[in-house]
Write a protein that holds these residues in place. Structure first.
Motif, PDB file in Angstrom:
ATOM      1  N   LEU A  51       0.851  -1.303  -0.087  1.00  7.99           N
ATOM      2  CA  LEU A  51      -0.010   0.032  -0.063  1.00  7.99           C
ATOM      3  C   LEU A  51       0.860   1.438   0.009  1.00  7.99           C
ATOM      4  O   LEU A  51       0.559   2.380  -0.397  1.00  7.99           O
ATOM      5  N   GLU A  52       2.257   1.006   0.497  1.00 10.86           N
ATOM      6  CA  GLU A  52       3.013   2.380   0.441  1.00 10.86           C
ATOM      7  C   GLU A  52       4.497   1.632   0.006  1.00 10.86           C
ATOM      8  O   GLU A  52       4.529   0.257   0.269  1.00 10.86           O
ATOM      9  N   ARG A  53       5.312   2.448  -0.344  1.00  8.67           N
ATOM     10  CA  ARG A  53       6.718   2.024  -0.661  1.00  8.67           C
ATOM     11  C   ARG A  53       7.745   2.407   0.231  1.00  8.67           C
ATOM     12  O   ARG A  53       7.659   3.331   0.879  1.00  8.67           O
ATOM     13  N   ALA A  54       8.655   1.436   0.595  1.00  6.93           N
ATOM     14  CA  ALA A  54       9.684   1.717   1.618  1.00  6.93           C
ATOM     15  C   ALA A  54      10.679   2.664   1.073  1.00  6.93           C
ATOM     16  O   ALA A  54      10.711   2.586   0.032  1.00  6.93           O
ATOM     17  N   ASP A  55      11.179   3.578   1.926  1.00  3.24           N
ATOM     18  CA  ASP A  55      12.206   4.565   1.324  1.00  3.24           C
ATOM     19  C   ASP A  55      13.623   3.429   0.947  1.00  3.24           C
ATOM     20  O   ASP A  55      14.527   3.672   0.190  1.00  3.24           O
ATOM     21  N   GLN A  56      13.674   2.667   1.959  1.00  2.84           N
ATOM     22  CA  GLN A  56      15.066   1.816   1.970  1.00  2.84           C
ATOM     23  C   GLN A  56      14.576   0.398   2.469  1.00  2.84           C
ATOM     24  O   GLN A  56      13.660   0.022   3.179  1.00  2.84           O
ATOM     25  N   GLY A  57      15.126  -0.872   2.032  1.00  2.00           N
ATOM     26  CA  GLY A  57      14.914  -2.010   2.469  1.00  2.00           C
ATOM     27  C   GLY A  57      14.315  -2.895   1.446  1.00  2.00           C
ATOM     28  O   GLY A  57      13.889  -2.502   0.372  1.00  2.00           O
ATOM     29  N   THR A  58      14.179  -4.319   1.714  1.00  8.50           N
ATOM     30  CA  THR A  58      13.564  -5.125   0.819  1.00  8.50           C
ATOM     31  C   THR A  58      12.558  -6.144   1.331  1.00  8.50           C
ATOM     32  O   THR A  58      12.772  -6.163   2.562  1.00  8.50           O
ATOM     33  N   ILE A  59      11.587  -6.586   0.401  1.00  7.21           N
ATOM     34  CA  ILE A  59      10.482  -7.365   1.127  1.00  7.21           C
ATOM     35  C   ILE A  59      10.657  -8.592   0.029  1.00  7.21           C
ATOM     36  O   ILE A  59      10.383  -8.107  -1.162  1.00  7.21           O
ATOM     37  N   GLU A  60      10.671  -9.643   0.389  1.00  4.91           N
ATOM     38  CA  GLU A  60      10.450 -11.137  -0.447  1.00  4.91           C
ATOM     39  C   GLU A  60       9.261 -11.881   0.106  1.00  4.91           C
ATOM     40  O   GLU A  60       9.103 -11.908   1.349  1.00  4.91           O
ATOM     41  N   ILE A  61       8.326 -12.299  -0.537  1.00  2.00           N
ATOM     42  CA  ILE A  61       7.449 -13.277  -0.375  1.00  2.00           C
ATOM     43  C   ILE A  61       7.768 -14.500  -1.184  1.00  2.00           C
ATOM     44  O   ILE A  61       7.668 -14.450  -2.379  1.00  2.00           O
TER      45      ILE A  61
END
Ligand SMILES: Nc1ncnc2c1ncn2[C@@H]1O[C@H](COP(=O)(O)OP(=O)(O)O)[C@@H](O)[C@H]1O
Ligand SMILES: [Mg+2]
Length: 261
Positions: A61-71
């Motif tokens: 719903l929003e974008r991180a300024d930094q960092g990663t997300i994996e599913i």
């Protein structure tokens, strides 16, 4: 009973070093969070500590300024391989979002649609499932959350607990890999909390992978595999429930628990 599966090597959710600011207010300051398949994590923490923001990033719903997300090993929010990553277009985001189901404090049902129509709306509009099949799956899902007898009712004819169970069915019917709950019982009258928690407990028992922001410490203790404490945009403690509640390591956790007990 089936024998428990061997622990999977790849986490289902793997979020690393998430940072998020609004203006000059730094809301997340390096959050690492991973969940194994079938695991339930409870997220506790004071208001404003960044719990909802974390869920909104995971649900794109929003974008991180930094960092990663994996599913499931798939990087969210970007396309292209290492070195050539770029923000994913909305079409891809919409697809990636379907691997995650979310239930909010406010149920966010469509008031002009009955329970069945609410549950099937994502199937017909997003997944283009034929009407007839979508309806069957919606009714089955309503039965699963104990609302088979209320499938034709409108939100205004249902209690808060029933409405929240419709919202859970609506998320589940999309067959997400991960379910996010953001204080799902906080808007409910106390006598309606139990029916929602029971549905969530059943889901957990059936093997759903869940991340639950909650103030219900008894639920966290009974159902969660691990409990996480957020404070001021970072995770200050993460432990299995027994240790978290009986033998917290951080001073911040001890102080937090003194306030909730
Ligand atoms: N869209 C936004 N714009 C500005 N500030 C925001 C926004 N969303 C959240 N915040 C701020 O970020 C902080 C963390 O919010 P949130 O993640 O909702 O905390 P929690 O869910 O733990 O209560 C709060 O101080 C909140 O006011
Ligand atoms: Mg919140």
């Amino acid at each position: 009973m089936d024998t428990p599966a061997a622990p999977a090597a790849t986490p289902l959710l793997d979020a690393r070093n998430l940072h998020k600011s609004y203006g000059d207010r730094s809301v997340l300051r390096g959050v690492d969070l991973s969940i194994r398949p079938g695991q339930v994590k409870a997220m506790l923490g004071p208001s404003g500590s960044g719990k909802s923001t974390t869920l909104r990033l995971i649900n794109l719903l929003e974008r991180a300024d930094q960092g990663t997300i994996e599913i499931d090993g798939q990087r969210l929010g970007t396309v292209g391989g290492p070195g050539s990553e770029r923000p994913a277009p909305e079409r891809i985001l919409a697809k990636q979002r379907q691997s995650v189901g979310m239930v909010f404090q406010q149920f966010n049902l469509f008031p002009h649609l009955n329970a069945t129509r609410n549950v099937m709306s994502g199937l017909t509009t997003v997944q283009r499932v034929p009407h007839r099949e979508a309806e069957e799956r919606a009714v089955m899902m309503l039965e699963r959350v104990g609302l088979g007898a209320h499938a034709g009712k409108y939100p205004s004819e249902l209690s808060g607990g029933q409405q929240q169970r419709v919202a859970i069915a609506r998320a589940l019917v999309m067959e997400p890999k991960l379910m996010l709950f953001d204080e799902p019982t906080s808007a409910l009258d106390p006598e309606l909390v139990g029916e929602v928690l029971r549905v969530m407990e059943g889901l957990a028992r059936d093997g759903m992978t869940m991340l639950v922001v909650t103030h219900e410490t008894r639920f966290a203790r009974r159902v969660a595999d691990e409990v996480v404490l957020f404070d001021d945009g970072v995770i200050v403690e993460q432990q299995e429930p027994e240790g978290f509640f009986e033998n917290p390591q951080s001073e911040r956790t001890k102080e937090f628990l003194r306030h909730v007990h």
